[in-house]
Design a protein around this motif. Structure first.
Motif, PDB file in Angstrom:
ATOM      1  N   MET A   1       0.852  -1.194   0.000  1.00 12.01           N
ATOM      2  CA  MET A   1       0.000   0.000   0.000  1.00 12.01           C
ATOM      3  C   MET A   1       0.892   1.250   0.000  1.00 12.01           C
ATOM      4  N   THR A   2       0.558   2.227  -0.848  1.00  8.52           N
ATOM      5  CA  THR A   2       1.349   3.456  -0.877  1.00  8.52           C
ATOM      6  C   THR A   2       0.718   4.512   0.029  1.00  8.52           C
ATOM      7  N   GLU A   3       1.584   5.361   0.580  1.00  9.94           N
ATOM      8  CA  GLU A   3       1.088   6.439   1.433  1.00  9.94           C
ATOM      9  C   GLU A   3       0.596   7.595   0.583  1.00  9.94           C
ATOM     10  N   THR A   4      -0.464   8.260   1.028  1.00 11.04           N
ATOM     11  CA  THR A   4      -0.980   9.426   0.318  1.00 11.04           C
ATOM     12  C   THR A   4      -0.040  10.602   0.519  1.00 11.04           C
ATOM     13  N   ASP A   5       0.255  11.319  -0.575  1.00 17.59           N
ATOM     14  CA  ASP A   5       1.091  12.522  -0.501  1.00 17.59           C
ATOM     15  C   ASP A   5       0.153  13.720  -0.292  1.00 17.59           C
ATOM     16  N   TYR A   6      -0.049  14.089   0.972  1.00 18.97           N
ATOM     17  CA  TYR A   6      -1.017  15.150   1.275  1.00 18.97           C
ATOM     18  C   TYR A   6      -0.546  16.528   0.811  1.00 18.97           C
ATOM     19  N   ASP A   7       0.763  16.727   0.707  1.00 23.32           N
ATOM     20  CA  ASP A   7       1.234  18.002   0.139  1.00 23.32           C
ATOM     21  C   ASP A   7       0.754  18.130  -1.312  1.00 23.32           C
ATOM     22  N   ALA A   8       0.827  17.020  -2.041  1.00 28.04           N
ATOM     23  CA  ALA A   8       0.479  17.047  -3.464  1.00 28.04           C
ATOM     24  C   ALA A   8      -1.020  17.244  -3.690  1.00 28.04           C
ATOM     25  N   ILE A   9      -1.847  16.746  -2.783  1.00 30.69           N
ATOM     26  CA  ILE A   9      -3.299  16.832  -3.008  1.00 30.69           C
ATOM     27  C   ILE A   9      -3.961  17.938  -2.186  1.00 30.69           C
ATOM     28  N   ALA A  10      -3.153  18.735  -1.479  1.00 28.62           N
ATOM     29  CA  ALA A  10      -3.712  19.712  -0.533  1.00 28.62           C
ATOM     30  C   ALA A  10      -4.676  20.697  -1.189  1.00 28.62           C
ATOM     31  N   ASP A  11      -4.319  21.222  -2.357  1.00 31.00           N
ATOM     32  CA  ASP A  11      -5.182  22.217  -2.999  1.00 31.00           C
ATOM     33  C   ASP A  11      -6.541  21.602  -3.373  1.00 31.00           C
ATOM     34  N   THR A  12      -6.503  20.419  -3.982  1.00 32.10           N
ATOM     35  CA  THR A  12      -7.749  19.738  -4.357  1.00 32.10           C
ATOM     36  C   THR A  12      -8.547  19.359  -3.122  1.00 32.10           C
ATOM     37  N   TYR A  13      -7.831  18.866  -2.107  1.00 31.26           N
ATOM     38  CA  TYR A  13      -8.494  18.475  -0.861  1.00 31.26           C
ATOM     39  C   TYR A  13      -9.240  19.664  -0.273  1.00 31.26           C
ATOM     40  N   SER A  14      -8.562  20.809  -0.252  1.00 30.74           N
ATOM     41  CA  SER A  14      -9.156  22.011   0.336  1.00 30.74           C
ATOM     42  C   SER A  14     -10.406  22.449  -0.428  1.00 30.74           C
ATOM     43  N   ARG A  15     -10.378  22.301  -1.749  1.00 29.98           N
ATOM     44  CA  ARG A  15     -11.521  22.724  -2.578  1.00 29.98           C
ATOM     45  C   ARG A  15     -12.707  21.781  -2.445  1.00 29.98           C
ATOM     46  N   THR A  16     -12.429  20.492  -2.199  1.00 26.33           N
ATOM     47  CA  THR A  16     -13.495  19.505  -2.321  1.00 26.33           C
ATOM     48  C   THR A  16     -13.974  18.896  -1.003  1.00 26.33           C
ATOM     49  N   ARG A  17     -13.162  18.935   0.031  1.00 23.92           N
ATOM     50  CA  ARG A  17     -13.524  18.288   1.301  1.00 23.92           C
ATOM     51  C   ARG A  17     -14.638  19.067   2.002  1.00 23.92           C
ATOM     52  N   GLN A  18     -15.745  18.383   2.253  1.00 24.34           N
ATOM     53  CA  GLN A  18     -16.873  19.006   2.936  1.00 24.34           C
ATOM     54  C   GLN A  18     -16.878  18.600   4.408  1.00 24.34           C
ATOM     55  N   VAL A  19     -17.348  19.488   5.244  1.00 24.43           N
ATOM     56  CA  VAL A  19     -17.538  19.123   6.646  1.00 24.43           C
ATOM     57  C   VAL A  19     -18.882  18.423   6.776  1.00 24.43           C
ATOM     58  N   SER A  20     -18.877  17.262   7.402  1.00 25.06           N
ATOM     59  CA  SER A  20     -20.124  16.521   7.614  1.00 25.06           C
ATOM     60  C   SER A  20     -20.814  17.031   8.875  1.00 25.06           C
ATOM     61  N   GLU A  21     -22.043  17.529   8.707  1.00 23.02           N
ATOM     62  CA  GLU A  21     -22.814  17.989   9.875  1.00 23.02           C
ATOM     63  C   GLU A  21     -23.077  16.826  10.828  1.00 23.02           C
ATOM     64  N   HIS A  22     -23.178  15.632  10.264  1.00 23.60           N
ATOM     65  CA  HIS A  22     -23.400  14.440  11.082  1.00 23.60           C
ATOM     66  C   HIS A  22     -22.208  14.208  12.021  1.00 23.60           C
ATOM     67  N   VAL A  23     -21.010  14.377  11.504  1.00 18.92           N
ATOM     68  CA  VAL A  23     -19.799  14.186  12.337  1.00 18.92           C
ATOM     69  C   VAL A  23     -19.758  15.231  13.445  1.00 18.92           C
ATOM     70  N   ILE A  24     -20.063  16.485  13.101  1.00 15.42           N
ATOM     71  CA  ILE A  24     -20.075  17.553  14.112  1.00 15.42           C
ATOM     72  C   ILE A  24     -21.100  17.219  15.207  1.00 15.42           C
ATOM     73  N   ALA A  25     -22.294  16.793  14.802  1.00 14.50           N
ATOM     74  CA  ALA A  25     -23.347  16.473  15.771  1.00 14.50           C
ATOM     75  C   ALA A  25     -22.929  15.301  16.656  1.00 14.50           C
ATOM     76  N   GLU A  26     -22.307  14.283  16.062  1.00 13.67           N
ATOM     77  CA  GLU A  26     -21.849  13.128  16.844  1.00 13.67           C
ATOM     78  C   GLU A  26     -20.799  13.535  17.869  1.00 13.67           C
ATOM     79  N   LEU A  27     -19.844  14.376  17.434  1.00 18.84           N
ATOM     80  CA  LEU A  27     -18.792  14.831  18.349  1.00 18.84           C
ATOM     81  C   LEU A  27     -19.398  15.604  19.515  1.00 18.84           C
TER      82      LEU A  27
END
Ligand SMILES: C[S@@+](CC[C@H](N)C(=O)[O-])C[C@H]1O[C@@H](n2cnc3c(N)ncnc32)[C@H](O)[C@@H]1O
Length: 92
Positions: free
Chosen positions: A1-27
């Motif tokens: 298994m290869t490790e994800t290069d988060y530096d390389a995907i940071a811009d896309t991650y930032s544009r596309t990652r949504q906060v789940s209201e369900h996760v916030i409510a659970e926390l």
């Protein structure tokens, strides 16, 4: 298994990652987070989740994140700090 290069995907991650209201409510229900709480997210990425939690609850938040690219997208403020670190070297 290869490790994800988060530096390389940071811009896309930032544009596309949504906060789940369900996760916030659970926390919130699991931890009873209040304005008096201090919450640390290890591996916070762009800090979007901890940012939303701080906004929703008024808690004080900290994020620890090893990827500089991910940290660059973190929107810090007077109640949220993000610093360099990893699970095996938490700077607190
Ligand atoms: C899938 S992302 C999740 C980011 C954020 N928690 C979210 O929900 O959007 C995983 C994050 O963990 C970080 N990470 C990887 N290895 C880590 C380690 N050993 N300690 C802390 N964070 C780590 C990565 O750099 C990446 O930003």
């Amino acid at each position: 298994m290869t490790e994800t290069d988060y530096d390389a995907i940071a811009d896309t991650y930032s544009r596309t990652r949504q906060v789940s209201e369900h996760v916030i409510a659970e926390l919130q229900s699991f931890c009873s987070i209040t304005t008096a709480s201090r919450v640390l997210e290890v591996g916070c990425g762009t800090a979007n989740l901890i940012h939303a939690l701080v906004d929703c609850t008024g808690c004080a938040g900290w994020g620890v994140e090893p990827s500089e690219g991910m940290r660059r997208h973190a929107r810090v403020n007077s109640r949220l700090n993000v610093c360099r670190g990893s699970a095996d070297c938490i700077p607190f």
